[in-house]
Scaffold this motif. Structure first.
Motif, PDB file in Angstrom:
ATOM      1  N   UNK A  76       0.818  -1.208   0.000  1.00 10.95           N
ATOM      2  CA  UNK A  76       0.000   0.000   0.000  1.00 10.95           C
ATOM      3  C   UNK A  76       0.855   1.263   0.000  1.00 10.95           C
ATOM      4  N   UNK A  77       2.164   1.140   0.292  1.00  9.64           N
ATOM      5  CA  UNK A  77       3.023   2.313   0.358  1.00  9.64           C
ATOM      6  C   UNK A  77       4.068   2.315  -0.744  1.00  9.64           C
ATOM      7  N   UNK A  78       3.756   1.736  -1.876  1.00  4.74           N
ATOM      8  CA  UNK A  78       4.730   1.734  -2.962  1.00  4.74           C
ATOM      9  C   UNK A  78       4.968   3.152  -3.442  1.00  4.74           C
ATOM     10  N   UNK A  79       6.225   3.453  -3.712  1.00  8.89           N
ATOM     11  CA  UNK A  79       6.607   4.778  -4.158  1.00  8.89           C
ATOM     12  C   UNK A  79       7.125   4.657  -5.590  1.00  8.89           C
ATOM     13  N   UNK A  80       6.338   5.025  -6.596  1.00  9.25           N
ATOM     14  CA  UNK A  80       6.761   4.822  -7.978  1.00  9.25           C
ATOM     15  C   UNK A  80       7.814   5.821  -8.455  1.00  9.25           C
ATOM     16  N   UNK A  81       8.187   6.775  -7.620  1.00 14.53           N
ATOM     17  CA  UNK A  81       9.124   7.814  -8.034  1.00 14.53           C
ATOM     18  C   UNK A  81      10.539   7.341  -7.751  1.00 14.53           C
ATOM     19  N   UNK A  82      11.389   7.344  -8.780  1.00 18.19           N
ATOM     20  CA  UNK A  82      12.771   6.923  -8.580  1.00 18.19           C
ATOM     21  C   UNK A  82      13.670   8.149  -8.460  1.00 18.19           C
ATOM     22  N   UNK A  83      14.843   7.945  -7.881  1.00 20.42           N
ATOM     23  CA  UNK A  83      15.777   9.039  -7.663  1.00 20.42           C
ATOM     24  C   UNK A  83      16.292   9.596  -8.988  1.00 20.42           C
ATOM     25  N   UNK A  85      14.682  10.025 -11.718  1.00 22.00           N
ATOM     26  CA  UNK A  85      13.708  10.981 -12.257  1.00 22.00           C
ATOM     27  C   UNK A  85      13.790  12.321 -11.523  1.00 22.00           C
ATOM     28  N   UNK A  86      14.094  12.289 -10.228  1.00 21.05           N
ATOM     29  CA  UNK A  86      14.275  13.531  -9.477  1.00 21.05           C
ATOM     30  C   UNK A  86      15.495  14.281 -10.000  1.00 21.05           C
ATOM     31  N   UNK A  87      16.573  13.557 -10.259  1.00 18.33           N
ATOM     32  CA  UNK A  87      17.792  14.193 -10.755  1.00 18.33           C
ATOM     33  C   UNK A  87      17.559  14.780 -12.138  1.00 18.33           C
ATOM     34  N   UNK A  88      16.911  14.034 -13.017  1.00 21.49           N
ATOM     35  CA  UNK A  88      16.622  14.529 -14.368  1.00 21.49           C
ATOM     36  C   UNK A  88      15.725  15.764 -14.296  1.00 21.49           C
ATOM     37  N   UNK A  89      14.716  15.720 -13.433  1.00 27.41           N
ATOM     38  CA  UNK A  89      13.836  16.881 -13.255  1.00 27.41           C
ATOM     39  C   UNK A  89      14.584  18.107 -12.756  1.00 27.41           C
ATOM     40  N   UNK A  90      15.509  17.891 -11.817  1.00 31.00           N
ATOM     41  CA  UNK A  90      16.315  19.005 -11.307  1.00 31.00           C
ATOM     42  C   UNK A  90      17.216  19.596 -12.371  1.00 31.00           C
TER      43      UNK A  90
END
Length: 158
Positions: A76-83, A85-90
């Motif tokens: 129930x607490x799956x986090x589909x966001x990977x690190x 993608x955060x770096x690419x977004x930044x």
């Protein structure tokens, strides 16, 4: 660290409340599977000892019940966001900031320029808050591992 098994062995070798070494921290930030294993270990620890005053016998049924509880929580607490993608977004956000500052005409409209920079500051703030929120368990572990010694805080006695 060489691979995930070495990192997990080093992590499991740490004492409770001990500061996580920098190499393990970097690997946990980069490796989604190891972060998930650490998160499951924390949930297992919390689920295994709901009341520290009462002892229960650990038989096969008790172990299976704890594992089932962990698995239902992790599903129930799956986090589909990977690190990554955060770096690419930044990086994309930084490139857009640079592009705006290069292509903005100096002196054309100061109000528009100031309001745009305020909007960009709000965007960076929201980005940072969302990043911390999605990786909150990692930051809580880092905060809890800071030693609280009497010499760390300044004394304000007269």
């Amino acid at each position: 660290m060489k691979n995930c098994n070495d990192v997990m062995e080093a992590y499991l070798g740490l004492d409770k409340g001990e500061r996580i070494p920098f190499g393990i921290t970097l690997h946990l930030l980069a490796c989604k599977n190891c972060r998930k294993q650490v998160r499951l270990l924390k949930q297992a620890e919390k689920s295994a000892v709901p009341n520290p005053c009462s002892q229960t016998a650990l038989d096969d049924a008790a172990i299976l019940a704890v594992m089932n509880k962990i698995m239902t929580k992790s599903d129930s607490q799956k986090n589909p966001i990977s690190l990554s993608k955060w770096i690419i977004g930044g990086i994309i956000m930084i490139l857009l900031f640079v592009a705006f500052s290069v292509f903005a005409k100096p002196g054309s409209n100061h109000f528009l320029t100031v309001s745009t920079y305020i909007e960009l500051a709000a965007l960076v703030t929201v980005y940072c808050v969302l990043f911390i929120r999605s990786n909150l368990d990692f930051f809580v572990k880092k905060i809890n591992s800071i030693p609280k010694e009497q010499g760390d805080l300044p004394s304000f006695r007269a």
